[in-house]
Design a protein around this motif. Structure first.
Motif, PDB file in Angstrom:
ATOM      1  N   ILE A 254       0.857  -1.183   0.000  1.00  0.00           N
ATOM      2  CA  ILE A 254       0.000   0.000   0.000  1.00  0.00           C
ATOM      3  C   ILE A 254       0.893   1.233   0.000  1.00  0.00           C
ATOM      4  O   ILE A 254       1.930   1.261   0.664  1.00  0.00           O
ATOM      5  N   GLY A 255       0.493   2.235  -0.748  1.00  0.00           N
ATOM      6  CA  GLY A 255       1.261   3.474  -0.758  1.00  0.00           C
ATOM      7  C   GLY A 255       1.156   4.170  -2.086  1.00  0.00           C
ATOM      8  O   GLY A 255       0.097   4.167  -2.733  1.00  0.00           O
TER       9      GLY A 255
ATOM     10  N   GLU B 120      11.668   5.494  19.271  1.00  0.00           N
ATOM     11  CA  GLU B 120      10.480   6.274  18.971  1.00  0.00           C
ATOM     12  C   GLU B 120       9.369   5.341  18.513  1.00  0.00           C
ATOM     13  O   GLU B 120       9.616   4.359  17.810  1.00  0.00           O
ATOM     14  N   ASN B 121       8.157   5.639  18.929  1.00  0.00           N
ATOM     15  CA  ASN B 121       7.001   4.916  18.404  1.00  0.00           C
ATOM     16  C   ASN B 121       6.544   5.612  17.131  1.00  0.00           C
ATOM     17  O   ASN B 121       6.140   6.782  17.162  1.00  0.00           O
ATOM     18  N   ARG B 122       6.614   4.909  16.022  1.00  0.00           N
ATOM     19  CA  ARG B 122       6.257   5.464  14.730  1.00  0.00           C
ATOM     20  C   ARG B 122       5.000   4.780  14.228  1.00  0.00           C
ATOM     21  O   ARG B 122       4.928   3.556  14.203  1.00  0.00           O
ATOM     22  N   SER B 123       4.023   5.573  13.847  1.00  0.00           N
ATOM     23  CA  SER B 123       2.757   5.002  13.399  1.00  0.00           C
ATOM     24  C   SER B 123       2.257   5.718  12.156  1.00  0.00           C
ATOM     25  O   SER B 123       2.625   6.861  11.878  1.00  0.00           O
TER      26      SER B 123
ATOM     27  N   TYR C  69       7.970  10.480   2.779  1.00  0.00           N
ATOM     28  CA  TYR C  69       8.532  10.255   4.110  1.00  0.00           C
ATOM     29  C   TYR C  69       9.677   9.241   4.093  1.00  0.00           C
ATOM     30  O   TYR C  69      10.141   8.803   5.146  1.00  0.00           O
ATOM     31  N   GLY C  70      10.114   8.852   2.900  1.00  0.00           N
ATOM     32  CA  GLY C  70      11.197   7.884   2.804  1.00  0.00           C
ATOM     33  C   GLY C  70      10.830   6.522   3.351  1.00  0.00           C
ATOM     34  O   GLY C  70      11.680   5.784   3.868  1.00  0.00           O
ATOM     35  N   ILE C  71       9.567   6.161   3.244  1.00  0.00           N
ATOM     36  CA  ILE C  71       9.080   4.899   3.800  1.00  0.00           C
ATOM     37  C   ILE C  71       9.067   3.821   2.718  1.00  0.00           C
ATOM     38  O   ILE C  71       8.455   3.989   1.657  1.00  0.00           O
ATOM     39  N   ASN C  72       9.736   2.737   2.986  1.00  0.00           N
ATOM     40  CA  ASN C  72       9.702   1.560   2.111  1.00  0.00           C
ATOM     41  C   ASN C  72      10.021   0.347   2.979  1.00  0.00           C
ATOM     42  O   ASN C  72      11.141  -0.149   3.008  1.00  0.00           O
TER      43      ASN C  72
ATOM     44  N   LYS D 133      -1.655   9.701   7.348  1.00  0.00           N
ATOM     45  CA  LYS D 133      -1.143  10.562   8.403  1.00  0.00           C
ATOM     46  C   LYS D 133      -0.005   9.816   9.088  1.00  0.00           C
ATOM     47  O   LYS D 133      -0.116   8.628   9.381  1.00  0.00           O
ATOM     48  N   SER D 134       1.079  10.537   9.358  1.00  0.00           N
ATOM     49  CA  SER D 134       2.253   9.943   9.981  1.00  0.00           C
ATOM     50  C   SER D 134       2.476  10.562  11.351  1.00  0.00           C
ATOM     51  O   SER D 134       2.245  11.752  11.554  1.00  0.00           O
TER      52      SER D 134
END
Length: 319
Positions: free
Chosen positions: A182-183, A263-266, A290-293, A192-193
């Motif tokens: 997903i993305g 850190e808690n990342r959600s 957000y550089g998310i992969n 939302k991050s």
């Protein structure tokens, strides 16, 4: 595409697929049963009956989705009927008292399920022996969640407990990854991050044991000075089993620091629905901004099907 069956437990099974609207199917990784709610259009078929405790089965796109029981029927004279169902984990909200010694979480689950007559499927071996658990008047699901949390802290074995279409299942999360992402360019409408150190983040672990022989309290501390400089001092302070030796306590402190010192990342994603998504599974996420992969763990999932449109909201977190 969609099949919803109603079983009265008296030999009658009704296909009510064409009589329902506004379906909501919710799953949560911990602390709650899965739920299915829908609106039932009043039918001219006077033989159709429904009551609390009846079995409801949902299949969608050739996938077994939900097997549970009616718990709430809400309607009026000229109104359509709103029905809410839960899977059998709902019965684990009962409370009882249990004392366990040298039991695995998987064994605890099996014992509780057998005591309460619940159907079991694949229960994977959690391996770690929990030295002792004394649970007086606690919800059964809280007892199970505690056993799984102790397993995670002491062995890094991360398991998800859920109802798999009518059978209780316990599986290692590391083996549960959905075969789609997903993305960017795939299913996602909005996101939302969030990153936080405000909840369940600790950079110092302080464990204590009361030594009955010496009458003194023994203290064991491990910490991350770099993160203390960044975030300030965030301390977890808790007792340990009196039978643990120094090496075991230090090992537990190190494991807790590894688990909690982050850190808690959600993420919260609004998406086109795919019924295979449910809480407790990993799903790959790609968001270039957000550089998310990477895979994220689904913490909660809410599917909605209405007027032929299927959407879902995913609450995701890094584990």
């Amino acid at each position: 595409m969609l099949e919803l069956l109603l079983d009265n437990k008296d030999g009658n099974v009704w296909d009510i697929s064409d009589l329902i609207t506004d379906i909501s199917y919710k799953t949560a990784r911990r602390g709650k049963p899965s739920s299915l709610s829908f609106t039932l259009i009043k039918s001219l078929d006077t033989d159709l009956s429904y009551k609390n405790g009846d079995i409801v089965r949902l299949r969608y796109n050739d996938q077994n989705v939900f097997y549970g029981y009616i718990f709430t029927i809400d309607g009026g004279k000229d109104e359509d009927i709103k029905i809410t169902c839960y899977d059998q984990i709902r019965y684990l909200l009962n409370a009882d008292t249990y004392v366990f010694a040298n039991k695995k979480a998987s064994e605890i689950i099996s014992q509780i399920a057998n005591d309460f007559g619940l159907a079991m499927g694949q229960i994977e071996d959690t391996e770690y022996l929990i030295p002792a658990m004394v649970e007086d008047g606690q919800k059964l699901l809280d007892i199970i969640d505690k056993a799984l949390a102790l397993t995670l802290i002491n062995s890094n074995g991360n398991f998800v407990f859920y109802d798999d279409f009518g059978s209780l299942a316990l599986k290692n999360i590391d083996n549960l990854i959905l075969p789609f992402y997903i993305g960017d360019g795939s299913l996602m409408h909005n996101y939302k991050s969030k990153s936080s150190v405000d909840s369940d983040t600790y950079n110092r672990i302080k464990l204590y044991k009361d030594n009955k022989k010496t009458g003194k309290r023994e203290i064991y501390i491990t910490q991350d000075s770099a993160n203390i400089s960044k975030w300030g001092l965030l301390q977890l302070y808790q007792s340990v089993d009196e039978n643990m030796n120094e090496a075991q306590i230090n090992q537990l402190a190190d494991q807790l620091l590894q688990l909690k010192n982050r850190e808690n990342r959600s993420l919260k994603l609004d998406c086109i629905g795919d019924i295979r998504a449910r809480a407790g599974f990993y799903i790959p996420v790609i968001i270039e901004e957000y550089g998310i992969n990477q895979p994220f763990l689904i913490d909660a999932c809410n599917h909605k099907i209405s007027d032929g449109e299927h959407t879902m909201t995913l609450d995701l977190k890094v584990i």
